[in-house]
Write a protein that holds these residues in place. Structure first.
Motif, PDB file in Angstrom:
ATOM      1  N   ASP B 445       0.929  -1.224  -0.110  1.00 15.12           N
ATOM      2  CA  ASP B 445       0.139   0.031  -0.010  1.00 15.12           C
ATOM      3  C   ASP B 445       1.022   1.173   0.019  1.00 15.12           C
ATOM      4  O   ASP B 445       1.938   1.133   0.631  1.00 15.12           O
ATOM      5  CB  ASP B 445      -0.905   0.102   1.358  1.00 15.12           C
ATOM      6  N   VAL B 446       0.663   2.227  -0.783  1.00 13.68           N
ATOM      7  CA  VAL B 446       1.246   3.519  -0.691  1.00 13.68           C
ATOM      8  C   VAL B 446       0.397   4.597  -0.001  1.00 13.68           C
ATOM      9  O   VAL B 446      -0.568   4.964  -0.497  1.00 13.68           O
ATOM     10  CB  VAL B 446       1.523   3.898  -2.117  1.00 13.68           C
ATOM     11  N   ILE B 447       0.833   4.660   1.310  1.00 12.00           N
ATOM     12  CA  ILE B 447       0.052   5.142   2.110  1.00 12.00           C
ATOM     13  C   ILE B 447       0.397   6.666   2.543  1.00 12.00           C
ATOM     14  O   ILE B 447       1.671   7.120   2.537  1.00 12.00           O
ATOM     15  CB  ILE B 447      -0.236   4.319   3.522  1.00 12.00           C
ATOM     16  N   GLY B 448      -0.568   7.633   2.857  1.00 12.32           N
ATOM     17  CA  GLY B 448      -0.501   8.910   3.495  1.00 12.32           C
ATOM     18  C   GLY B 448       0.036   8.824   4.853  1.00 12.32           C
ATOM     19  O   GLY B 448      -0.088   7.673   5.377  1.00 12.32           O
ATOM     20  N   ALA B 449       0.656   9.816   5.245  1.00 16.37           N
ATOM     21  CA  ALA B 449       1.263   9.928   6.712  1.00 16.37           C
ATOM     22  C   ALA B 449      -0.063   9.732   7.634  1.00 16.37           C
ATOM     23  O   ALA B 449       0.333   9.368   8.948  1.00 16.37           O
ATOM     24  CB  ALA B 449       1.885  11.098   6.817  1.00 16.37           C
ATOM     25  N   GLN B 450      -1.357   9.994   7.581  1.00 13.97           N
ATOM     26  CA  GLN B 450      -2.326   9.871   8.140  1.00 13.97           C
ATOM     27  C   GLN B 450      -2.849   8.619   8.527  1.00 13.97           C
ATOM     28  O   GLN B 450      -3.759   8.356   9.385  1.00 13.97           O
ATOM     29  CB  GLN B 450      -3.688  10.970   7.879  1.00 13.97           C
ATOM     30  N   VAL B 451      -2.616   7.715   7.713  1.00 12.15           N
ATOM     31  CA  VAL B 451      -3.187   6.227   7.661  1.00 12.15           C
ATOM     32  C   VAL B 451      -2.825   5.700   8.956  1.00 12.15           C
ATOM     33  O   VAL B 451      -1.597   5.635   9.410  1.00 12.15           O
ATOM     34  CB  VAL B 451      -2.566   5.398   6.555  1.00 12.15           C
ATOM     35  N   GLU B 452      -3.573   4.766   9.431  1.00 14.57           N
ATOM     36  CA  GLU B 452      -3.266   3.943  10.762  1.00 14.57           C
ATOM     37  C   GLU B 452      -2.301   2.771  10.314  1.00 14.57           C
ATOM     38  O   GLU B 452      -2.309   2.305   9.343  1.00 14.57           O
ATOM     39  CB  GLU B 452      -4.675   3.139  11.220  1.00 14.57           C
ATOM     40  N   LEU B 453      -1.358   2.470  11.381  1.00 13.23           N
ATOM     41  CA  LEU B 453      -0.187   1.571  11.042  1.00 13.23           C
ATOM     42  C   LEU B 453      -0.553   0.250  11.226  1.00 13.23           C
ATOM     43  O   LEU B 453       0.253  -0.626  10.680  1.00 13.23           O
ATOM     44  CB  LEU B 453       1.025   2.013  11.703  1.00 13.23           C
ATOM     45  N   ASP B 454      -1.564  -0.098  12.064  1.00 14.32           N
ATOM     46  CA  ASP B 454      -1.606  -1.486  12.809  1.00 14.32           C
ATOM     47  C   ASP B 454      -1.553  -2.553  11.551  1.00 14.32           C
ATOM     48  O   ASP B 454      -1.431  -3.722  11.796  1.00 14.32           O
ATOM     49  CB  ASP B 454      -2.893  -1.544  13.443  1.00 14.32           C
ATOM     50  N   ALA B 455      -2.257  -1.973  10.354  1.00 15.16           N
ATOM     51  CA  ALA B 455      -2.390  -3.322   9.490  1.00 15.16           C
ATOM     52  C   ALA B 455      -1.260  -3.619   8.958  1.00 15.16           C
ATOM     53  O   ALA B 455      -1.099  -4.662   8.203  1.00 15.16           O
ATOM     54  CB  ALA B 455      -3.506  -2.696   8.347  1.00 15.16           C
ATOM     55  N   TYR B 456      -0.141  -3.053   9.285  1.00 12.62           N
ATOM     56  CA  TYR B 456       1.125  -3.334   8.452  1.00 12.62           C
ATOM     57  C   TYR B 456       2.040  -4.022   9.461  1.00 12.62           C
ATOM     58  O   TYR B 456       2.420  -3.630  10.402  1.00 12.62           O
ATOM     59  CB  TYR B 456       1.589  -1.894   7.676  1.00 12.62           C
ATOM     60  N   LYS B 457       3.073  -4.800   8.695  1.00 10.77           N
ATOM     61  CA  LYS B 457       4.185  -5.331   9.305  1.00 10.77           C
ATOM     62  C   LYS B 457       5.616  -4.721   9.034  1.00 10.77           C
ATOM     63  O   LYS B 457       6.633  -4.628   9.815  1.00 10.77           O
ATOM     64  CB  LYS B 457       4.087  -6.926   9.195  1.00 10.77           C
ATOM     65  N   LEU B 458       5.673  -4.247   7.876  1.00 14.38           N
ATOM     66  CA  LEU B 458       6.848  -3.561   7.413  1.00 14.38           C
ATOM     67  C   LEU B 458       6.512  -2.352   6.825  1.00 14.38           C
ATOM     68  O   LEU B 458       5.685  -2.313   5.729  1.00 14.38           O
ATOM     69  CB  LEU B 458       7.618  -4.290   6.290  1.00 14.38           C
ATOM     70  N   ILE B 459       6.981  -1.234   7.212  1.00 14.77           N
ATOM     71  CA  ILE B 459       6.587   0.175   6.540  1.00 14.77           C
ATOM     72  C   ILE B 459       8.113   0.951   6.308  1.00 14.77           C
ATOM     73  O   ILE B 459       9.006   0.859   7.114  1.00 14.77           O
ATOM     74  CB  ILE B 459       5.926   0.933   7.417  1.00 14.77           C
ATOM     75  N   LEU B 460       7.901   1.281   4.959  1.00 15.44           N
ATOM     76  CA  LEU B 460       9.127   2.088   4.309  1.00 15.44           C
ATOM     77  C   LEU B 460       8.820   3.357   4.465  1.00 15.44           C
ATOM     78  O   LEU B 460       7.979   4.057   3.823  1.00 15.44           O
ATOM     79  CB  LEU B 460       9.442   1.242   3.042  1.00 15.44           C
ATOM     80  N   SER B 461       9.904   4.270   4.857  1.00 16.03           N
ATOM     81  CA  SER B 461       9.512   5.553   4.845  1.00 16.03           C
ATOM     82  C   SER B 461      10.828   6.300   4.555  1.00 16.03           C
ATOM     83  O   SER B 461      11.441   7.320   5.429  1.00 16.03           O
ATOM     84  CB  SER B 461       9.197   6.067   6.385  1.00 16.03           C
ATOM     85  N   PRO B 462      11.197   6.258   3.192  1.00 21.17           N
ATOM     86  CA  PRO B 462      12.332   7.095   2.704  1.00 21.17           C
ATOM     87  C   PRO B 462      11.740   8.493   2.546  1.00 21.17           C
ATOM     88  O   PRO B 462      10.762   8.651   2.016  1.00 21.17           O
ATOM     89  CB  PRO B 462      12.737   6.281   1.350  1.00 21.17           C
ATOM     90  N   MET B 463      12.688   9.379   2.567  1.00 22.31           N
ATOM     91  CA  MET B 463      12.422  10.723   1.970  1.00 22.31           C
ATOM     92  C   MET B 463      11.146  11.454   2.652  1.00 22.31           C
ATOM     93  O   MET B 463      10.457  12.045   1.969  1.00 22.31           O
ATOM     94  CB  MET B 463      12.383  10.821   0.566  1.00 22.31           C
ATOM     95  N   LEU B 464      11.047  11.154   4.064  1.00 23.63           N
ATOM     96  CA  LEU B 464       9.737  11.450   4.738  1.00 23.63           C
ATOM     97  C   LEU B 464      10.365  12.593   5.622  1.00 23.63           C
ATOM     98  O   LEU B 464      10.807  12.428   6.803  1.00 23.63           O
ATOM     99  CB  LEU B 464       9.130  10.440   5.423  1.00 23.63           C
ATOM    100  N   PRO B 465      10.502  13.913   5.255  1.00 24.28           N
ATOM    101  CA  PRO B 465      11.022  14.940   6.037  1.00 24.28           C
ATOM    102  C   PRO B 465      10.984  15.143   7.353  1.00 24.28           C
ATOM    103  O   PRO B 465      11.640  15.593   8.218  1.00 24.28           O
ATOM    104  CB  PRO B 465      11.234  16.057   5.250  1.00 24.28           C
ATOM    105  N   THR B 466       9.506  15.234   7.273  1.00 18.64           N
ATOM    106  CA  THR B 466       9.011  15.416   8.751  1.00 18.64           C
ATOM    107  C   THR B 466       8.132  14.347   9.609  1.00 18.64           C
ATOM    108  O   THR B 466       7.296  13.760   8.528  1.00 18.64           O
ATOM    109  CB  THR B 466       8.335  16.839   8.924  1.00 18.64           C
ATOM    110  N   LEU B 467       8.205  14.206  10.479  1.00 15.72           N
ATOM    111  CA  LEU B 467       7.413  13.156  11.345  1.00 15.72           C
ATOM    112  C   LEU B 467       6.435  13.809  12.250  1.00 15.72           C
ATOM    113  O   LEU B 467       5.802  13.187  13.185  1.00 15.72           O
ATOM    114  CB  LEU B 467       8.119  12.199  12.402  1.00 15.72           C
TER     115      LEU B 467
END
Lengths: 676, 676, 676
Positions: B445-467
């Motif tokens: 899934d290509v997710i926006g920053a607002q998406v709930e994370l629980d459904a995922y086991k591996l998340i890739l966040s390159p070039m995400l300048p702000t958390l």
């Protein structure tokens, strides 16, 4: 013996913006400045809103604290006038102080150097803040000098990489001042009409009030465009000189203005009346020889050594990083201005901004206060400055008697009359003349047209379209007749002071001086015509192909054209003039042919290369009360060797030198010669 | 069991502009629509002047006739609000409703999406026509949904290929709304001054009224530019949401707005409060994987399947044709959205316009009403949709537990702080991360920053300048500590919510989380620095070169730099965090090294490729009440094979599949697995 | 027998600007003009301010002196109206006479052709000065003709190489005139709405007052853009015709207007009502065949030979020199217009300006009055003109019955509907049709759509999108049925007169005429589709790929497509029509295939090549009372041979020719055939 000044050259430091950080951080900053070996910081540039948060309400306390703390650590201060960035309360009340586009639109707040140099309100406020700062800091001994404004330039990028364009303000004040400037220059409008041949295209003006402000979309008269460029330069010179007068009245310090290596404003003219030549550059490895060119242009401006007020430690950057440089760059780049006659090298900047327009620029400390990867090189340089300070302060670069003309007038004329596609005067001069000169270890001064000629034995004046400024024609004649050897052309003496062609001949005086008749003038583009030299060698021309018939018994033809209608006509001639001689180039011969000729002329003039060795080593001999010696800097990022005329000692390492010096990539040596 | 809706997915149709043709032609059109196998038409987009030829004089009869006739043939209608093109009587009386250029000039009549989203008069008229249409059509069962306006976007081409430029309106209403928006965000001006470090360059503001509307020619603060971009996105979101509220009040239908694959407006944010995600794209063969990226971004927005509201049958075209595609393109392109979780594919357009701006665009029928060369493929696709409808409607794409972050915030930050020349965030993310993932048969899934994370086991966040947006920092920490594996960097967590750098460290929390000290940050351009991995492999970095010292016993260094001052410092590290782990990339390793690492991490996380086979086959497993299976689409116009984990049946051909599927160029298979 | 005119063709001379020089210099100028062999000078262009230094105060004395002295030396005068450059007293008092930019800004003084053609004040002043000059010079026998204004063109460079852009004035007068022009064309607004399909995008207009002036940044309707282009051409035609009427009323001379080779204004339309076609060009060697194309377009406009009013002697130049040309260029370039049916060749200019905008342009004398390197060639040409004058004046180029359509309408339509990226109608026509024709020694007229067809046997009409102008459809039908062979397509008859597509078929009448059904229309870009010809040869298409089914028993398929959905469909067909035939090209075959076909058709039509020989030799047969013969010009700067059908004598050398002529680089021969 005069009182020893509080701080000693060489000056080594950076631009410091304490206003961007919590004031309590300054002690840690200073600790690291000391660790880096620095002895000067440049402050208050752009800080107008911090200093005067509302009209006539001043806050200097923070700045006094900075100066106090720096001084307590033995670090001197350079003070700047902050006029490049007026506060929002001023631009809100007087939006007319900001730059006006050709379409009449005004720039908004939030940039820098985005003001109109002719707007009276802006000028009044600049005078006011400058005067107030002079009163506040003018007697402070911890301050070693002032910088007026920052990087004034009439043609300049506003910083947005997508919208590079020309900056000259187009407001009504500028237009009116331009007309007044032209009236002052020409006296009456008929003089202008005559000088510009305005009968063509119904350009005849009845009054200076009719003179248009040039529109970028109109096919204008090149003399109008050139006059406009000169006016814009004049506006900034006038702007800077007003601040200089105010500062001189109320300070005891030396005054300067830091300028970029742009030919739009004559560095000689703007520094007239200032005390310290200040120079900023962001040349990286590929541009080291260009930086050297400009420093050779800065040095002759004044007796006193110039300051390199800004350069990068490792890379440049606005919102993107550019110019990453390999290890050793910081070393060579920091020594370059010292080698070439300066006494200061300041980095831009001490600590990278954490926000704002330039947060990707290289520095000494990162935004989070950590030493950057070049910190070790920074320390090595400061140690070298200290170890060789006595020698440096008691010697100066040697004048070898060689000069290369370069000036703003030529830039303006060729900008508006480029003669051929993509002709760039400064680039051609650097690449075809200056670079090969220093690769062969000649040491020229790069002089403005106003410089006195007596100190030189051989003067090179290619692409100097007019000799009418600064009375150069008469001064050159006298100098040649007194023994000077002058190399003129290509494209020299082809325009009068009004940017017009001569009507009696292709040149003003060169035909007469060189004893030739200019038969044909072929362009330098796209066709390069070949020449045959007296010794049978061939060369290929460029830039221009002016072809002569020799008309004087004393005129010696050195090279002939061999193609088309030019065949058999002279391309290069030489003729004695009094005790000296003139060499006239009708074309720009290729490097090999040109430097074969120049070697002969230099020998005739008694101008010798200063060393023998690899072309990647810059050698700058020095002499003075401190003895003799040489500074060597490796420019190309690879090892190189050079043979010196004497034995000596490398002051940076303590090693003895027996003539041959070998430098690693970006290596530096300061060799003091043994007293014989 | 709910009442079966009047029309069944998958929806297959086109944009239909009966207003451009004699009304009597509709019967022949419908005959051909049936022949093509279509079941939906999208109408009234841009038809404001036809609907309301003069103020408050409405003509809906023609539109009712269209809906009636379509329905009689079993074809549903999607209704559009026509607000992208106000009529001439409105723009004549209120020219201020149209877009204003930076120079104050206003666009004239005759374009589309050339209005100011903040102009109150325009907004009132849009509300009025929307409300009137809701009353007219809101209870019509033949309408399966609404589209609000068309392709809203703040930065966009006006269509003239010679004058591509940024579209954000610069009128006084926009400027005032921008200042109000900033006031709402920051509360008081000193908060903004602190966050932006406005002490630099006298950018300090005394009031929000002083905030300039950014001028394209000024060197502005990147935070100002980013805020302006965000405001413009906000304006369009607000514009769409106003219409959605009006429609929701008076219709029973599902509402959406069709948007192009542009990162300027957050698709998650604008769809918040809407019912149907609508997506337009004009990617041709070369862009199939880009289209898949965006569809993988659309799918997670809502539970309900998205609609591909516009795509081409064969080529695009305004006044020139672009994107001619080889046979089979229409097939693969039509199946792509269905495969990736959509339930509708509509072509733009049914019949090519015979006049006007877009008369060279591909379609189903030519301007003279003849079936185009893709008509056979159109029929083949519709048959396939029907043959597999039960399976499609009762299954959904499988979530494999893998997510890739992508969002509008990153786009805005990197647009205004690109860090290096020609850095394009979206392109880098697609080319370096998404394309290789799907070529290796991962299903993210290509997710926006607002998406709930629980459904995922591996998340890739390159070039995400702000958390700092959407509380992501805290949510990520909790998710990792609960067992997630997070790949961060390069260029992740490098800015705060105000687009500024952190002052305590190069990152907000990554040093702490990964147990490292960020020693140096080298740019990614122009020099690529090499790494050595623990197994001895070499890789080449890009994008950034952040170098670490491991400072925590649990921190494992996976790769070290090998050059210059970076030598020996860590480039990639891993550290456990609670039940999960963080992997921090200081650089973008080359594809081979990155995917060797990701394969390990995916295995750790229990994320597996969904098939084994050639990289040109897109495999999308599905599951649900309708059983299990997979849709396969060939993307590169050449044959390819894929091995499936089960046996099954290709619903398009009826063939049995015993694990190996071979597709021809642009082939498609819908495989329902046999029940074991 | 009529009285022999005072001056004899061929006319050979230059533009002369005595206003730029001391008047006493004229005697030396005239001495050199005589030495050069010149017999005409063109004066007063741009000299308004010299003629009328203040309102209604005229100074014609200097101009009378010039005419007197020229005449005394046997040199005729061409008089120009100076309206391209209004004086400063006029632009100061009425700035609105100058061009207005799309942003409302007005051009300032100091350019040329920078006026608004629709401004009433400007038009009144132009009429006034024209009338005054007519009274002053209208009966002077030394004047052989008038030139109105200079190089009028609605889309044109303002001359600054950095700011090339479209010139059409955007002032309120132009906008209002445009609306009135459209009202005159369409009568009522609903007719326009219907013709343009304005129901799309709410472009429906209630009144002509709502029609926008097209904004370069808006995505406008192509019919609006085309109408605007046509209006701008109309404005200049109207502007020129007003002056022509004034001059015709009060002079006895022939009137013309010198125009550049730009397709924006129809040369046939603007010359309607004028007496002498005047043509300027600055093509250098690479562009010789383009120059020939335009001259073949000029010749059919009128019975009377055209004048080449401006061309370069050696190179062009504004503030930079461009187009340096090798020896011989001046010879071939001077003969080209004479060979192709002109009777005058004038250089721009006599003596290079010493100041102003164009001081780098090539000429006959340099700025300092010295003969340029081409002076020998200039003399050689004048001698040749004299030696062959009797033959030239008593013969005309032969019409071989071959015509190629070219017109401004096609340019406007394709400019605004280019159909494919970078499609340039004029360039495609020249490179794909005209150049290969003359390389094969065909001799076409390049005719506007309004030209009578009876004189031709074979007409080529590629890329002629509309047949609705000038009643061409009916005239072509009649001409074909009467025996003509017509080659239509690609892209012919694809639009109606409103720039719209047909709705009944892809063409207006071509399906019916050629007996085909247009099944598919594929774009010409980026994919080239291949064809197989009846003889088995292969060719590659371009520009368009329209594919047909033959539907008439008489329709003969000449070539079939071989790829994709086009496979097996016809690409080229032929069908008899009455006594003639139509050949319909669905695509642009490659050069080899096209010219194999054309050779067959030419043979059928009785159109033969005029010589056999090398492709670098242009051969132009002549006939008339003076006998028969041929002019040959070498175009590529290399030797070449040609075999003539008869023996004869080269009038330039006196040599006998026995059929084979060999020319050196840029050589010229004027061969008068022996009377058999």
């Amino acid at each position: 013996m005069t009182k020893k000044p509080k701080y000693q050259a060489p000056f080594y430091g950076a631009a410091y913006y304490p206003e961007a950080w919590p004031l309590e951080q300054i002690d840690e900053d200073i600790r690291l400045m000391k660790e880096a070996g620095m002895n000067v910081m440049r402050v208050a540039e752009f800080a107008w809103a911090r200093i005067e948060p509302s009209y006539e309400s001043f806050d200097f306390d923070w700045l006094h604290t900075v100066i106090d703390k720096l001084d307590a650590a033995g670090i001197a201060t350079i003070m700047c006038t902050p006029t490049a960035t007026p506060p929002a309360w001023l631009t809100e009340q007087h939006p007319e102080v900001l730059f006006t586009f050709p379409d009449g639109r005004q720039v908004g707040h939030g940039g820098r150097r985005h003001t109109c140099p002719n707007n009276p309100v802006y000028r009044q406020h600049c005078a006011r803040i400058t005067h107030r700062m002079a009163l506040e800091f003018g007697r402070d001994e911890r301050i070693i000098g002032w910088q007026i404004d920052n990087e004034v330039a009439p043609h300049y990028d506003f910083g947005n990489p997508k919208h590079f364009f020309v900056r000259a303000c187009c407001c009504k004040a500028c237009h009116a001042n331009f007309q007044a400037y032209m009236k002052a220059r020409y006296g009456n409008i008929q003089a202008l009409n005559r000088a510009w041949c305005t009968q063509l295209w119904s350009q005849h003006y009845d009054d200076f009030d009719q003179l248009p402000l040039p529109d970028p979309s109109v096919w204008h008269h090149p003399a109008l465009l050139t006059a406009w460029d000169e006016f814009n330069a004049h506006s900034y010179i006038d702007f800077v000189h007003e601040q200089a007068e105010i500062l001189h009245a109320d300070t005891q310090h030396r005054i300067g203005t830091d300028m970029m290596p742009f030919p739009e404003i004559d560095h000689y003219a703007i520094n007239d009346g200032l005390d310290i030549v200040q120079y900023n550059h962001y040349d990286f490895r590929e541009g080291f020889r260009n930086a050297a060119f400009w420093m050779d242009h800065m040095r002759p401006i004044k007796e006193r050594p110039f300051w390199n007020t800004e350069t990068a430690t490792c890379w440049a950057g606005n919102v993107m990083t550019t110019g990453y440089s390999e290890p050793g760059f910081c070393r060579a780049n920091s020594w370059l201005p010292i080698a070439l006659g300066g006494e200061a090298n300041l980095f831009w900047l001490w600590r990278t901004h954490w926000a704002g327009q330039e947060l990707m620029h290289g520095s000494v400390l990162s935004s989070c206060g950590r030493p950057m990867h070049i910190f070790g090189e920074v320390q090595e340089v400061s140690k070298g400055f200290r170890d060789s300070a006595d020698f440096l302060n008691a010697t100066k670069p040697l004048n070898t008697g060689l000069a290369l003309h370069f000036n703003s007038i030529s830039h303006h004329i060729f900008k508006n009359q480029p003669l051929q596609p993509e002709f760039n005067y400064t680039a051609e001069l650097m690449q075809r003349w200056y670079h090969p000169l220093i690769q062969r270890h000649y040491r020229p001064d790069v002089i403005g047209a106003q410089v006195e000629l007596d100190a030189y034995k051989l003067i090179l004046s290619p692409m100097l379209p007019t000799l009418e400024a600064h009375d150069l024609k008469a001064r050159l004649r006298a100098w040649i007749e007194n023994g000077g050897i002058w190399v003129a052309g290509p494209l020299t003496d082809i325009r009068d002071q009004h940017c017009a062609k001569f009507r009696h001949a292709p040149y003003g005086v060169l035909e007469e001086w060189a004893g030739v008749y200019g038969k044909y003038q072929f362009p330098g583009y796209p066709r390069h015509f070949t020449q045959r030299w007296a010794d049978g060698a061939q060369s290929e021309g460029a830039i221009a192909h002016d072809a002569f018939e020799a008309r004087d018994a004393e005129t010696e033809v050195l090279a002939w054209y061999t193609e088309n209608e030019l065949e058999g006509l002279a391309a290069v001639v030489r003729k004695p003039m009094g005790k000296g001689q003139i060499v006239l180039l009708g074309t720009q011969p290729d490097e090999q042919a040109l430097f074969k000729l120049l070697a002969t002329l230099a020998a005739d003039a008694g101008v010798a290369p200063v060393a023998t060795g690899d072309s990647n080593i810059l050698c700058v001999p020095r002499e003075g009360a401190g003895g003799e010696g040489v500074i060597l800097v490796e420019l190309d990022g690879k090892p190189g060797s050079c043979r010196l005329p004497c034995t000596g000692k490398n002051l940076l390492t303590g090693e003895s030198i027996d003539g041959l010096v070998t430098l690693p990539a970006y290596g530096v040596a300061v060799v003091q010669y043994a007293v014989n």
